[in-house]
Design a protein around this motif. Structure first.
Motif, PDB file in Angstrom:
ATOM      1  N   ALA A 121     -37.115  24.288  50.586  1.00 41.14           N
ATOM      2  CA  ALA A 121     -36.104  25.014  49.817  1.00 41.14           C
ATOM      3  C   ALA A 121     -34.940  24.082  49.490  1.00 41.14           C
ATOM      4  N   THR A 122     -34.546  24.035  48.231  1.00 37.98           N
ATOM      5  CA  THR A 122     -33.422  23.202  47.808  1.00 37.98           C
ATOM      6  C   THR A 122     -32.468  24.038  46.957  1.00 37.98           C
ATOM      7  N   LEU A 123     -31.234  23.593  46.921  1.00 35.61           N
ATOM      8  CA  LEU A 123     -30.232  24.264  46.088  1.00 35.61           C
ATOM      9  C   LEU A 123     -30.293  23.638  44.705  1.00 35.61           C
ATOM     10  N   GLY A 124     -30.874  24.367  43.754  1.00 36.41           N
ATOM     11  CA  GLY A 124     -31.039  23.826  42.410  1.00 36.41           C
ATOM     12  C   GLY A 124     -29.794  23.916  41.570  1.00 36.41           C
ATOM     13  N   PHE A 125     -28.990  24.966  41.797  1.00 35.29           N
ATOM     14  CA  PHE A 125     -27.801  25.176  40.970  1.00 35.29           C
ATOM     15  C   PHE A 125     -26.880  26.154  41.691  1.00 35.29           C
ATOM     16  N   GLN A 126     -25.572  25.931  41.510  1.00 40.41           N
ATOM     17  CA  GLN A 126     -24.606  26.840  42.108  1.00 40.41           C
ATOM     18  C   GLN A 126     -23.361  26.951  41.235  1.00 40.41           C
ATOM     19  N   SER A 127     -22.986  28.170  40.909  1.00 38.45           N
ATOM     20  CA  SER A 127     -21.739  28.435  40.196  1.00 38.45           C
ATOM     21  C   SER A 127     -21.108  29.652  40.855  1.00 38.45           C
ATOM     22  N   LYS A 128     -20.017  30.141  40.310  1.00 32.48           N
ATOM     23  CA  LYS A 128     -19.370  31.306  40.925  1.00 32.48           C
ATOM     24  C   LYS A 128     -20.164  32.588  40.701  1.00 32.48           C
ATOM     25  N   ASN A 129     -21.117  32.547  39.762  1.00 37.90           N
ATOM     26  CA  ASN A 129     -21.870  33.756  39.431  1.00 37.90           C
ATOM     27  C   ASN A 129     -23.354  33.704  39.756  1.00 37.90           C
ATOM     28  N   VAL A 130     -23.871  32.518  40.035  1.00 36.17           N
ATOM     29  CA  VAL A 130     -25.306  32.423  40.311  1.00 36.17           C
ATOM     30  C   VAL A 130     -25.583  31.316  41.323  1.00 36.17           C
ATOM     31  N   LEU A 131     -26.500  31.616  42.226  1.00 37.23           N
ATOM     32  CA  LEU A 131     -26.975  30.663  43.218  1.00 37.23           C
ATOM     33  C   LEU A 131     -28.481  30.564  43.037  1.00 37.23           C
ATOM     34  N   ASN A 132     -28.965  29.377  42.686  1.00 35.67           N
ATOM     35  CA  ASN A 132     -30.387  29.197  42.417  1.00 35.67           C
ATOM     36  C   ASN A 132     -31.029  28.373  43.533  1.00 35.67           C
ATOM     37  N   VAL A 133     -31.784  29.039  44.388  1.00 35.10           N
ATOM     38  CA  VAL A 133     -32.520  28.364  45.456  1.00 35.10           C
ATOM     39  C   VAL A 133     -33.963  28.206  44.995  1.00 35.10           C
TER      40      VAL A 133
END
Length: 253
Positions: A121-133
């Motif tokens: 599992a890796t953190l692909g993207f993170q913003s204040k509205n979406v977290l993409n694992v």
């Protein structure tokens, strides 16, 4: 004094709500014997996961979503409800293999194909509205080949709850048309040609968006796993759209 204490509590809550969510890497692994050489008939599993360390409902929700996705990817037993954490999941894989091996031996089959499972599992993207694992996994429990695929978890970092793919876009039909256009362009399929006649297997030859969408810094990736719309030999299919093409339709950014 009471007013000052109230302001302090409010300030603390605001800081907590705006603090960037931290996900820590954890590794869980187990094997049925030492190095587990495939030719020796054994089983091994390794899970490299992400866990939110904070003790709150948001972290609990995120951790549960990641765990369930990993479990659904590599669990090989018959009773998924018996597994509630990563240690139980790795042990279940090994014990299931041991049970299968024992049953085959009782049937007169002494050689058993080795099993293998992994998930990262890796953190692909993170913003204040979406977290993409993003979870990449592989499992082999016999047969011609193993199964390797990707699961994309889209989570609300404020609540920890999943964001359904059908809630990503204000106009899903328009986005589907954009992705289909790029799909046909990538594989040199004319607009009038039947997708299924070209070797793909969309329901009723009607193009559909994939189950997994990944957020990147510059674009959205529409990811089709093997077998999803094409044969295993075709492999995974990625269709990438720059944000400028879909920005007007994105409900979360």
């Amino acid at each position: 004094m009471k007013t000052s204490w109230t302001l302090l509590v409010v300030a603390f809550v605001l800081v907590a709500c705006h603090a960037k969510l931290e996900l820590e890497p954890k590794v869980y692994s187990e094997s049925s014997n030492g190095n587990c050489i495939a030719s020796q008939g054994c089983a091994k599993i390794k899970l490299e996961v992400l866990e939110a360390a904070s003790k709150n409902t948001v972290s609990d929700s995120i951790n549960k979503a990641v765990f369930n996705a990993v479990k659904n990817s590599v669990y090989a037993g018959e009773n998924p409800k018996e597994v509630t954490n990563y240690k139980e999941l790795t042990h279940s894989f090994i014990s299931t293999y041991a049970q299968v091996k024992k049953e085959l031996a009782l049937s007169g089959i002494s050689e058993t194909t080795s099993w293998e499972a992994s998930a990262t599992a890796t953190l692909g993207f993170q913003s204040k509205n979406v977290l993409n694992v993003v979870i990449e996994y592989y499992i082999f429990t016999g047969g011609a080949h193993g199964i390797g695929a990707v699961r994309s978890l889209l989570l609300n970092p404020k609540t920890g709850k999943s964001i359904p793919v059908n809630m990503l876009f204000s106009d899903p039909l328009k986005v589907t048309q954009l992705v289909e256009h790029e799909f046909r362009k990538k594989f040199n399929i004319s607009p009038a040609a039947s997708l299924n006649d070209e070797g793909y297997f969309f329901p009723n030859s009607v193009f559909v968006l994939p189950k997994n969408i990944l957020f990147k810094e510059q674009n959205l990736v529409f990811h089709y796993n093997p077998y999803e719309v094409a044969s295993y030999a075709t492999g995974p299919i990625d269709i990438e759209l720059p944000y400028k093409m879909v920005e007007e339709f994105l409900l979360v950014k």
